[in-house]
Write a protein that holds these residues in place. Sequence first.
Motif, PDB file in Angstrom:
ATOM      1  N   LYS A 471       0.847  -1.182   0.000  1.00  0.00           N
ATOM      2  CA  LYS A 471       0.000   0.000   0.000  1.00  0.00           C
ATOM      3  C   LYS A 471       0.894   1.247   0.000  1.00  0.00           C
ATOM      4  N   SER A 474      -0.860   4.327   3.406  1.00  0.00           N
ATOM      5  CA  SER A 474      -1.978   3.675   4.081  1.00  0.00           C
ATOM      6  C   SER A 474      -1.419   2.983   5.318  1.00  0.00           C
ATOM      7  N   THR A 475      -1.827   1.741   5.567  1.00  0.00           N
ATOM      8  CA  THR A 475      -1.312   0.987   6.706  1.00  0.00           C
ATOM      9  C   THR A 475      -1.088  -0.457   6.294  1.00  0.00           C
ATOM     10  N   GLN A 477      -2.022  -2.899   8.036  1.00  0.00           N
ATOM     11  CA  GLN A 477      -3.280  -3.572   8.385  1.00  0.00           C
ATOM     12  C   GLN A 477      -4.235  -3.593   7.184  1.00  0.00           C
ATOM     13  N   ASP A 478      -4.287  -2.479   6.456  1.00  0.00           N
ATOM     14  CA  ASP A 478      -5.141  -2.427   5.257  1.00  0.00           C
ATOM     15  C   ASP A 478      -4.664  -3.434   4.213  1.00  0.00           C
ATOM     16  N   ALA A 479      -3.360  -3.572   4.102  1.00  0.00           N
ATOM     17  CA  ALA A 479      -2.806  -4.523   3.132  1.00  0.00           C
ATOM     18  C   ALA A 479      -3.166  -5.955   3.514  1.00  0.00           C
ATOM     19  N   ARG A 481      -5.680  -6.851   5.380  1.00  0.00           N
ATOM     20  CA  ARG A 481      -7.127  -6.993   5.255  1.00  0.00           C
ATOM     21  C   ARG A 481      -7.507  -7.323   3.808  1.00  0.00           C
ATOM     22  N   GLN A 482      -6.812  -6.728   2.856  1.00  0.00           N
ATOM     23  CA  GLN A 482      -7.109  -7.030   1.460  1.00  0.00           C
ATOM     24  C   GLN A 482      -6.753  -8.477   1.127  1.00  0.00           C
ATOM     25  N   GLU A 485      -9.667 -10.510   2.778  1.00  0.00           N
ATOM     26  CA  GLU A 485     -10.982 -10.301   2.167  1.00  0.00           C
ATOM     27  C   GLU A 485     -11.032 -10.818   0.738  1.00  0.00           C
ATOM     28  N   ASN A 505       3.510  -1.062   3.865  1.00  0.00           N
ATOM     29  CA  ASN A 505       3.115   0.281   3.467  1.00  0.00           C
ATOM     30  C   ASN A 505       4.353   1.117   3.131  1.00  0.00           C
TER      31      ASN A 505
END
Length: 521
Positions: A471, A474-475, A477-479, A481-482, A485, A505
């Motif tokens: 990412k 961003s973070t 964690q977002d990476a 999460r992707q 998901e 990130n």
Amino acid sequence: MRQPLYPIGIQTFSDIIENGYIYVDKTEYIAKLLSSGKYYFLSRPRRFGKSLLISTLEEVFRGNRELFNGLYISDTDYDWAPHEVLHIDFSGTNCSRPDSVANKLHSTVSNWEQHLNIPASEASIEQRFRNVIQCAHEKSGRQVVILIDEYDKPLLETVDNPELQEKFRTQLRAFYGNLKNQDKHIRFAMLTGVTKFGHLSIFSDLNNLQDISMLEEFAGICGVTSDELRHYFDDGVGILANRRGMTTEEAYEQLRINYDGYRFSPLGGPNIYNPFSLLNCLKASWIRDYWFQTGTPTFLVKLIMSRQIELQSLDSLKVPMQSVENVSYDLKSSLIPVLYQAGYLTIKDYDPFTDLLTLSFPNREVQRGFLISLMNLYVPSDNDSAFSIAKFYEDVKQGDAEAFMTRLQSLFADFNQDAFNRINLEQHYQDITYLVFKLLGFLIHVEYKTSSGRIDMLVKNDRYIFVMEFKLNSTPQDALRQIDEKGYMLPFKADNRKLIKIGANFSDKTKSLDSWIIEEV
């Protein structure tokens, strides 16, 4: 077994023959040239045997038949009548000064005038060249042969100096124009170079030149084919195999992986081995990257530094065939055709319906050498890239993702960011990570397709599978999460290797790797 004599660095045909070096007989191609036309152009990468081809043609036209005993052309009906040969070689010319080309042409023409006893003249250099051609014909009674080797070197060395490049182009255009307007005095003419300059109008004037660079019947005119390798070099391959503890067939396979793979005609013809690397390897009985040890050409470094390269696309790239036939060597045009003509990419496939070529690296040596050269552009000169890659290798081999990411962060901190125009920073970071993994030699997939999306980077070795998502601003964690998901790990659940997912990130403020999270599955 006695080591054969390999003509490494020897570009003079007579030296090779008279001193017992191995000569791969290319005179069948020369016989085709003599019987099928008069004016030719050939482009091939550097160190591919263009100068030796020109030297061989010179000996043919000088009538030195005794040098060709046992070779293909000696059994043809060629008449061996001696001709005056006007040979120009730009390969050793330093083209950094505005008077470089003028001085080279002046000294060359002056030598011809002295040889032919032509009085000194104050005329222009192109007029003096015209006079030399006419006088040589008149005095010998036979038409003249003109051979120009590395015709494009003055233009390649001035890609970052348009004004000087234009000056050289104007001088060369007028000089080369004699190849057309003196037709009745010329028996044969050939130009060789790395590339065909489409945008400099030299070739629009010389429309009588037949470009044989991509013709199937001349695909093997330079370099070494697989059949030639086995015919001329079997003893050397046997010595290589014995010294390195391989079977002969294993040695042939290693030579193929490292040095074969060049394809110069879309329509077919043999794959070609890089002759410079092949000869050096057999002489040393050591498989290494010899072509790249001679250095990446200055013009290519300048072009790479001037623009963004989408590294992932170089593994399989589709381009119109017309784009690689006439190349613009300037700082604004596409780099892909340049990489093709310089020998860093080659033809892998051709679709005649769309007229599209598929280009890729020809072999392991070129791919590895190109990526190392690119790494050296990114990394300051005091950074030991080879040592860094070796340490990365140990990290990944042991599955130590934390050590790998820490080392990657340090590497990003050392990158020479100011040397590159980076519009898409996320692509930039992904390219560098891709570059590291490619140099590690692991099986790697970039933006690996799944049923629910694309994985930014998938890396596999015999013990581990790394799934990585990047990412920007961003973070981590977002990476992660992707990854979850999108179900990026699902295709590998049944694999016996350990699964490791990494979310990372990058920050455009620090221009480096900012943070990451590692989870083992």
